[in-house]
Write a protein that holds these residues in place. Structure first.
Motif, PDB file in Angstrom:
ATOM      1  N   VAL A 308      37.209  39.064  53.135  1.00  0.00           N
ATOM      2  CA  VAL A 308      37.397  39.175  51.687  1.00  0.00           C
ATOM      3  C   VAL A 308      37.024  37.897  50.941  1.00  0.00           C
ATOM      4  N   LYS A 309      36.817  36.815  51.657  1.00  0.00           N
ATOM      5  CA  LYS A 309      36.598  35.517  50.997  1.00  0.00           C
ATOM      6  C   LYS A 309      35.408  35.510  50.033  1.00  0.00           C
ATOM      7  N   PRO A 310      34.263  36.158  50.357  1.00  0.00           N
ATOM      8  CA  PRO A 310      33.142  36.110  49.406  1.00  0.00           C
ATOM      9  C   PRO A 310      33.431  36.771  48.059  1.00  0.00           C
ATOM     10  N   LEU A 311      34.473  37.574  47.996  1.00  0.00           N
ATOM     11  CA  LEU A 311      34.782  38.263  46.740  1.00  0.00           C
ATOM     12  C   LEU A 311      35.631  37.416  45.804  1.00  0.00           C
ATOM     13  N   ILE A 312      36.234  36.345  46.321  1.00  0.00           N
ATOM     14  CA  ILE A 312      37.062  35.462  45.484  1.00  0.00           C
ATOM     15  C   ILE A 312      36.125  34.464  44.811  1.00  0.00           C
ATOM     16  N   THR A 313      35.796  34.716  43.557  1.00  0.00           N
ATOM     17  CA  THR A 313      34.741  33.951  42.892  1.00  0.00           C
ATOM     18  C   THR A 313      35.265  32.859  41.972  1.00  0.00           C
ATOM     19  N   ARG A 314      36.566  32.895  41.627  1.00  0.00           N
ATOM     20  CA  ARG A 314      37.093  31.853  40.753  1.00  0.00           C
ATOM     21  C   ARG A 314      38.606  31.763  40.929  1.00  0.00           C
ATOM     22  N   THR A 315      39.141  30.520  40.926  1.00  0.00           N
ATOM     23  CA  THR A 315      40.580  30.304  41.068  1.00  0.00           C
ATOM     24  C   THR A 315      41.064  29.371  39.967  1.00  0.00           C
ATOM     25  N   PHE A 316      42.168  29.742  39.325  1.00  0.00           N
ATOM     26  CA  PHE A 316      42.763  28.958  38.251  1.00  0.00           C
ATOM     27  C   PHE A 316      44.143  28.463  38.685  1.00  0.00           C
ATOM     28  N   ALA A 317      44.572  27.355  38.110  1.00  0.00           N
ATOM     29  CA  ALA A 317      45.941  26.891  38.308  1.00  0.00           C
ATOM     30  C   ALA A 317      46.892  27.745  37.470  1.00  0.00           C
ATOM     31  N   PHE A 318      48.136  27.839  37.907  1.00  0.00           N
ATOM     32  CA  PHE A 318      49.133  28.623  37.179  1.00  0.00           C
ATOM     33  C   PHE A 318      49.242  28.158  35.729  1.00  0.00           C
ATOM     34  N   GLU A 319      49.167  26.857  35.503  1.00  0.00           N
ATOM     35  CA  GLU A 319      49.260  26.324  34.138  1.00  0.00           C
ATOM     36  C   GLU A 319      48.111  26.799  33.255  1.00  0.00           C
ATOM     37  N   ASP A 320      47.039  27.273  33.867  1.00  0.00           N
ATOM     38  CA  ASP A 320      45.880  27.756  33.112  1.00  0.00           C
ATOM     39  C   ASP A 320      45.797  29.277  33.102  1.00  0.00           C
ATOM     40  N   SER A 321      46.932  29.944  33.287  1.00  0.00           N
ATOM     41  CA  SER A 321      46.943  31.403  33.415  1.00  0.00           C
ATOM     42  C   SER A 321      46.409  32.118  32.181  1.00  0.00           C
ATOM     43  N   VAL A 322      46.767  31.622  30.990  1.00  0.00           N
ATOM     44  CA  VAL A 322      46.291  32.280  29.773  1.00  0.00           C
ATOM     45  C   VAL A 322      44.769  32.209  29.703  1.00  0.00           C
ATOM     46  N   GLU A 323      44.219  31.031  29.999  1.00  0.00           N
ATOM     47  CA  GLU A 323      42.767  30.875  30.018  1.00  0.00           C
ATOM     48  C   GLU A 323      42.147  31.788  31.071  1.00  0.00           C
ATOM     49  N   ALA A 324      42.804  31.906  32.230  1.00  0.00           N
ATOM     50  CA  ALA A 324      42.287  32.752  33.303  1.00  0.00           C
ATOM     51  C   ALA A 324      42.109  34.189  32.820  1.00  0.00           C
ATOM     52  N   PHE A 325      43.095  34.701  32.079  1.00  0.00           N
ATOM     53  CA  PHE A 325      42.997  36.072  31.585  1.00  0.00           C
ATOM     54  C   PHE A 325      41.948  36.199  30.491  1.00  0.00           C
ATOM     55  N   GLU A 326      41.827  35.185  29.666  1.00  0.00           N
ATOM     56  CA  GLU A 326      40.793  35.234  28.632  1.00  0.00           C
ATOM     57  C   GLU A 326      39.404  35.287  29.265  1.00  0.00           C
ATOM     58  N   VAL A 327      39.211  34.481  30.308  1.00  0.00           N
ATOM     59  CA  VAL A 327      37.928  34.480  31.004  1.00  0.00           C
ATOM     60  C   VAL A 327      37.699  35.824  31.693  1.00  0.00           C
ATOM     61  N   ALA A 328      38.721  36.305  32.403  1.00  0.00           N
ATOM     62  CA  ALA A 328      38.576  37.570  33.124  1.00  0.00           C
ATOM     63  C   ALA A 328      38.290  38.725  32.163  1.00  0.00           C
ATOM     64  N   ALA A 329      38.940  38.715  30.991  1.00  0.00           N
ATOM     65  CA  ALA A 329      38.738  39.794  30.026  1.00  0.00           C
ATOM     66  C   ALA A 329      37.336  39.782  29.438  1.00  0.00           C
ATOM     67  N   SER A 330      36.673  38.626  29.469  1.00  0.00           N
ATOM     68  CA  SER A 330      35.302  38.545  28.961  1.00  0.00           C
ATOM     69  C   SER A 330      34.292  39.123  29.939  1.00  0.00           C
ATOM     70  N   ALA A 331      34.749  39.485  31.150  1.00  0.00           N
ATOM     71  CA  ALA A 331      33.911  40.110  32.179  1.00  0.00           C
ATOM     72  C   ALA A 331      32.628  39.335  32.435  1.00  0.00           C
ATOM     73  N   PRO A 332      32.740  38.061  32.832  1.00  0.00           N
ATOM     74  CA  PRO A 332      31.520  37.280  33.089  1.00  0.00           C
ATOM     75  C   PRO A 332      30.711  37.876  34.230  1.00  0.00           C
ATOM     76  N   LYS A 333      29.405  37.855  34.077  1.00  0.00           N
ATOM     77  CA  LYS A 333      28.521  38.413  35.096  1.00  0.00           C
ATOM     78  C   LYS A 333      28.719  37.684  36.430  1.00  0.00           C
ATOM     79  N   GLY A 334      28.761  38.452  37.492  1.00  0.00           N
ATOM     80  CA  GLY A 334      28.818  37.868  38.823  1.00  0.00           C
ATOM     81  C   GLY A 334      30.209  37.556  39.331  1.00  0.00           C
TER      82      GLY A 334
END
Length: 342
Positions: A308-334
């Protein structure tokens, strides 16, 4: 404790949240280490509901998780403090008719993390029934452990298809669930697996994993599948997009006697070509989450049968959780699977 809270549609905050969980005799307390961002989390964030499940009050998100046991209930025998575990997020009523028949995932009374009104686990710790916690081998990372939950969907889908060695399969959708379903189909015996999507970057990931990519922007899956199978079609079609357009075309690339497995959630009724299904004597299966597959998923990751490791494309710190969701919601290519690490 601090938690990632969905306040209302489109509004997240990382703040102190009053949540208190009692440790029962069959429970364990867990320090969270990695939590994945799921499509359902994002859907609640952007739409506030999934079908009948509506966010009506602030709710903690997150349900794909792995962590460390820090406390055990008096009646827990198979886990000890320090064990590394992943957790199945749905807790059924064990006395229900569905649970007694082995279909606990469709128990109407199931309490599932981050499904209103149940809080999720994007927070430092939680308690959970020990029976729904599964020990991770030392060579399986927390990040891989948090992938067991979405992999369980793919394995449940592959099981429903009743794959036979040498079968061919098409997976519609190259997101996390689609790619994990493709992996499960191959591990289950499929000789060839096509993956169809619009995202060229995700299709390159699929190609790198050994699957045959189909760019649906260049033509329908049937236009690729039928020539490649001498006009016969593939044995299994997995619909993992949740797209009405994709769902409407599931029979076109399917072989006679083949099976369609509906995975992607549909918010509205979708067209169903009864005639196309009939002339193929097609079997149609539907899945809702999963049941009885977590130990199999852990074993396949530990053995290397599924990576499963190749599917993990980005990791955020817990303190950056809000940013993580904003990025994920933008559906970046790849990007396939984004995770949050504590």
């Amino acid at each position: 404790m601090r938690a990632l809270v969905l306040e209302k549609v489109g509004q997240l905050s990382l703040r102190e949240f009053p949540i208190e969980e009692r440790l029962g005799p069959r429970d364990v307390r867990i320090d969270l280490k990695v939590v994945g961002i799921c499509g359902s989390d994002l859907h609640y964030y952007t739409h506030g509901r999934i079908g009948p499940f509506v966010v009506e009050a602030p709710m903690i998100l997150g349900h794909e998780a792995a962590g460390v046991v820090t406390e055990v209930g008096a009646e827990v025998a198979h886990l000890v403090v320090g064990d590394r575990v992943c957790m199945e997020p749905g807790i059924p009523d064990q006395t229900s008719r569905a649970a007694r028949q082995g279909m606990y995932n469709v128990d109407p009374a199931v309490r599932f993390w981050a499904t209103p009104p149940v809080h999720g686990i994007l927070r430092p710790s939680c308690t959970h029934p020990a029976d729904y916690c599964f020990k991770l081998p030392q060579d399986v990372s927390f990040a891989e452990g948090a992938m067991v939950e979405p992999l369980a969907v793919g394995v449940h889908a592959a099981t429903k298809a009743r794959i036979r060695p040498g079968d061919t399969a098409l997976v519609l959708g190259a997101g996390p669930i689609g790619l994990l379903t493709a992996m499960a189909a191959r591990a289950g015996g499929c000789a060839r697996v096509w993956v169809a999507d619009l995202d060229a970057a995700k299709l390159e990931i699929a190609r790198g994993l050994g699957f045959d990519p189909i760019d649906v922007g260049q033509g329908t899956p049937a236009e690729t599948i039928l020539p490649a199978t001498e006009g016969w079609g593939c044995d299994v079609v997995y619909e993992a997009t949740g797209s009405p357009k994709a769902a409407a075309g599931v029979f076109a690339p399917l072989a006679p006697g083949g099976c369609v497995v509906m995975i992607g959630g549909q918010s509205e009724p979708v067209p169903y070509d009864a005639g196309a299904a009939m002339v193929r004597e097609a079997r149609v299966e539907n899945i809702f989450r999963y049941a009885h597959v977590f130990p199999r998923c852990v074993a396949m990751i530990a053995s290397g049968a599924i990576d499963v490791k190749p599917l993990i494309t980005r990791t955020f710190a817990f303190e950056d959780s809000v940013e993580a969701f904003e990025v994920a919601a933008s559906a970046p290519k790849g990007d396939v699977k984004m995770q949050i690490a504590f």
